[in-house]
Write an enzyme that holds these catalytic residues in place. Structure first.
Site, mmCIF file in Angstrom:
data_model
loop_
_atom_site.group_PDB
_atom_site.id
_atom_site.type_symbol
_atom_site.label_atom_id
_atom_site.label_comp_id
_atom_site.label_asym_id
_atom_site.label_seq_id
_atom_site.Cartn_x
_atom_site.Cartn_y
_atom_site.Cartn_z
ATOM 1 N N ARG A 127 38.616 51.484 27.014
ATOM 2 C CA ARG A 127 38.395 52.695 27.811
ATOM 3 C C ARG A 127 39.688 53.464 28.096
ATOM 4 N NH1 ARG A 127 34.968 49.074 32.011
ATOM 5 N NH2 ARG A 127 36.264 47.498 30.997
ATOM 6 N N THR A 170 35.736 37.352 29.707
ATOM 7 C CA THR A 170 36.718 36.754 30.626
ATOM 8 C C THR A 170 36.568 35.232 30.721
ATOM 9 O OG1 THR A 170 35.224 37.415 32.418
ATOM 10 C CG2 THR A 170 37.145 38.803 32.061
ATOM 11 N N GLY A 189 31.941 44.393 38.874
ATOM 12 C CA GLY A 189 30.880 43.437 39.128
ATOM 13 C C GLY A 189 30.531 43.489 40.618
ATOM 14 N N ASN A 246 84.320 65.393 19.812
ATOM 15 C CA ASN A 246 84.407 63.940 19.655
ATOM 16 C C ASN A 246 83.809 63.448 18.337
ATOM 17 O OD1 ASN A 246 81.870 64.735 20.590
ATOM 18 N ND2 ASN A 246 81.438 62.702 21.409
HETATM 19 C C1 UD1 Z 1 35.942 42.293 35.347
HETATM 20 C C2 UD1 Z 1 34.858 41.446 35.998
HETATM 21 C C3 UD1 Z 1 34.189 42.244 37.103
HETATM 22 C C4 UD1 Z 1 35.230 42.672 38.111
HETATM 23 C C5 UD1 Z 1 36.391 43.408 37.453
HETATM 24 C C6 UD1 Z 1 37.525 43.578 38.454
HETATM 25 C C7 UD1 Z 1 33.934 39.943 34.279
HETATM 26 C C8 UD1 Z 1 32.824 39.697 33.351
HETATM 27 N N1 UD1 Z 1 33.860 41.054 35.005
HETATM 28 O O1 UD1 Z 1 35.287 43.407 34.783
HETATM 29 O O2 UD1 Z 1 33.194 41.466 37.751
HETATM 30 O O3 UD1 Z 1 34.624 43.500 39.106
HETATM 31 O O4 UD1 Z 1 36.901 42.662 36.346
HETATM 32 O O5 UD1 Z 1 38.542 44.425 37.993
HETATM 33 O O6 UD1 Z 1 34.822 39.140 34.405
HETATM 34 N N2 UD1 Z 1 40.152 39.912 29.186
HETATM 35 C C9 UD1 Z 1 40.595 38.949 28.291
HETATM 36 N N3 UD1 Z 1 39.797 38.537 27.296
HETATM 37 C C10 UD1 Z 1 38.527 39.002 27.130
HETATM 38 C C11 UD1 Z 1 38.068 39.988 28.048
HETATM 39 C C12 UD1 Z 1 38.901 40.404 29.051
HETATM 40 O O7 UD1 Z 1 41.742 38.481 28.415
HETATM 41 O O8 UD1 Z 1 37.859 38.544 26.205
HETATM 42 C C13 UD1 Z 1 41.035 40.359 30.249
HETATM 43 C C14 UD1 Z 1 41.364 41.849 30.154
HETATM 44 O O9 UD1 Z 1 42.547 42.046 29.409
HETATM 45 C C15 UD1 Z 1 41.535 42.247 31.628
HETATM 46 C C16 UD1 Z 1 40.682 41.252 32.379
HETATM 47 O O10 UD1 Z 1 40.399 40.198 31.494
HETATM 48 O O11 UD1 Z 1 42.882 42.119 32.047
HETATM 49 C C17 UD1 Z 1 39.366 41.880 32.861
HETATM 50 O O12 UD1 Z 1 38.663 42.368 31.742
HETATM 51 P P1 UD1 Z 1 37.930 43.783 31.776
HETATM 52 O O13 UD1 Z 1 37.294 44.008 30.457
HETATM 53 O O14 UD1 Z 1 38.820 44.811 32.309
HETATM 54 O O15 UD1 Z 1 36.780 43.440 32.815
HETATM 55 P P2 UD1 Z 1 35.996 44.448 33.765
HETATM 56 O O16 UD1 Z 1 34.922 45.103 33.000
HETATM 57 O O17 UD1 Z 1 36.930 45.297 34.513
HETATM 58 CA CA CA Z 2 39.092 45.618 34.436
#
Ligand code: UD1
Ligand code: CA
Length: 453
Positions: free
Chosen positions: A15, A77, A138, A384
């Site tokens: 995004r 995550t 979430g 220079n």
């Molecule tokens: C996530 C949470 C959401 C929460 C929000 C807070 C989950 C499923 N959702 O959503 O409940 O409200 O964060 O900001 O956890 N990442 C990895 N590997 C992956 C996917 C993500 O390392 O396979 C890392 C991303 O780099 C990031 C973090 O995890 O730093 C969160 O991932 P992101 O995709 O931003 O999750 P959100 O949709 O924001």
């Molecule tokens: Ca996030």
């Protein structure tokens, strides 16, 4: 209690629509990931493991003092945490989990949160926040008695759940052993087909374990950055906080809305910062200075009682009592000595300017060692560069350089020497002598009358 931290930073950040991995975007001049690492360390974490994947090489190159683990494919995550299983095999007690995209977390919040987790004897605790707009997060679903039931992602939420303003901040404390055994049970049967970390909470709860939720006092500190709009919003929150810290420490900021001061910057008491000013990197400014309007300082060391306006200075040093600007460009490797006066379209690069010297208008000084008490006339230039190589110019103490002088380096102008205006100096000038290096003037008398004939 020993605290170890796992930071999730493997996601692509789709995004953000960026070529740069999301966690390397900056807030207050510092990468989001570094903010998160620093907050963890300040909160007492003794070990940080960072999960990387998307743009892993770049992330590794930009960050030091942590351990890295690869998540080859970004499957969510929960999957990200599982890829660090080996790194925590020897660990016991609590692991703190953070996301690399929540740059405003403070050490105080993390300390309060981990203390709550320890005292409540929960197996898992999640940090929540009440957001004015919960879009994208979430949602926290609570039981009728107020305890935590589950977390529902926006994309899986029904209309009623979407109205909930309490969100998952993406910060958790887990009993490390129970976390990894429960993670094996997380599935990906959801709208995104991902392994969600928050599902671990429900799995532990169904197994009869105690899970808890701790609500952050200031929701701003938990802002998660998924888009550039959110990045700009977080940057604004950060800037205001930094400005308020400085105001509280005795610095005057005329207009905090147009003053941009980076995370590591230090400014002394009774210094005044005028509008449209950017103070970046690890710049340190002393006391009783007046900086701005329209100044950009990047990685600068600035003494006391310095005044500077309408100028850009980077990787250089300005000593006490200097008057700088308008329109000065100080480039890397420059030291401006005490009480120097420099301004009105002057550029200085990789040079030392001695105490009390004056460079008041339209000069280029490059690769020069200048003594003290030197007066440089308007329009003077150090030559220079011969097209291939750079050479140094040496100017002693109390030298007077007439207007429009060219000093062709390498050249040495000794103490007390004078240079006549308009000279091009290609040979060394001995101590206390006068150098004239220009064509003699010829006057052709009654020339105009003859021309008329
Ligand atoms: C996530 C949470 C959401 C929460 C929000 C807070 C989950 C499923 N959702 O959503 O409940 O409200 O964060 O900001 O956890 N990442 C990895 N590997 C992956 C996917 C993500 O390392 O396979 C890392 C991303 O780099 C990031 C973090 O995890 O730093 C969160 O991932 P992101 O995709 O931003 O999750 P959100 O949709 O924001
Ligand atoms: Ca996030």
């Amino acid at each position: 209690m020993r605290l170890e931290t796992l930071i999730l930073a493997a996601g692509k950040g789709t995004r953000m629509k960026s070529k740069l991995p999301k966690v390397l975007h900056r807030v207050g001049g510092k990468t989001m990931l570094q903010h998160v690492i620093d907050a963890a360390k300040k909160a007492g974490s003794e070990r940080e493991v960072v999960v990387i994947g998307s743009g892993a090489k770049l992330v590794e190159e930009s960050i030091s003092g942590v351990e890295f683990v690869m998540q080859e494919e970004q499957l969510g995550t929960g999957h990200a945490v599982l890829s660090a299983k080996k790194n925590f095999e020897q660990s016991e007690g609590t692991v703190l989990i953070l996301c690399g995209d929540t740059p405003l977390l403070t050490a105080k919040l993390l300390k309060d949160f981990t203390a709550f987790h320890e005292e409540s004897k929960c197996v898992a605790t999640v940090l929540t926040a009440k957001m004015p707009d919960a879009t994208g997060y979430g949602r926290i679903i609570r039981e009728s008695d107020g305890s935590l039931e589950k977390i529902v992602e926006e994309k899986d939420a029904n209309e009623l759940e979407k109205k909930i303003l309490e969100v998952n901040a993406g910060v958790y404390c887990f009993d490390v052993k129970k976390l990894f055994s429960a993670l094996e049970k997380v599935g990906n049967d959801n709208s995104q087909g991902e392994y969600y970390l928050p599902d671990v909470l429900t799995i532990l709860k169904s197994a009869g374990e105690k899970i808890g939720a701790f609500t952050a006092q200031y929701a701003d500190e938990t802002l998660g950055i998924n888009s550039r709009v959110q990045l700009a919003a977080a940057d604004k929150v950060f800037r205001m906080k930094k400005n308020h810290e400085l105001l509280d420490a005795g610095v005057t900021i005329i207009d905090p809305n147009t003053t941009f001061i980076d995370y590591d910057v230090q400014i002394g008491q009774d210094t005044i910062i005028y509008p449209n000013t950017y103070i970046e990197g690890n710049t340190v400014i002393g006391e009783d200075c007046a900086i701005g309007p329209d100044v950009r300082f990047t990685n600068m060391k600035v003494g006391n009682r310095v005044t500077a306006q309408f100028s850009y200075c980077h990787e250089a040093e300005i000593c006490d009592g200097v008057t700088l600007g308008p329109y000065v460009h100080l480039r890397p490797g420059t030291t401006i000595g005490e009480n120097v006066k420099i301004g009105n379209f002057v550029e200085v690069k990789n040079s030392t300017i001695g105490e009390g010297s004056k460079l008041p208008h339209l000069q280029y000084i490059g690769d020069t060692d200048m003594g003290s008490g030197v007066n440089v006339g308007c329009g003077s230039v150090t030559c220079n560069y011969d097209g291939k190589q750079k050479f140094r110019t040496k100017i002693g103490d109390n030298v007077f350089i007439g207007c429009n002088t060219n000093l062709v380096a390498p050249v040495n102008v000794e103490d007390g020497a004078y240079i006549a205006a308009g000279s091009t100096i290609t040979k060394d000038v001995p101590k206390d002598s006068l150098a004239i290096g220009r064509a003699r003037q010829t006057n052709i008398e009654v020339w105009n009358d003859k021309r008329k004939v």
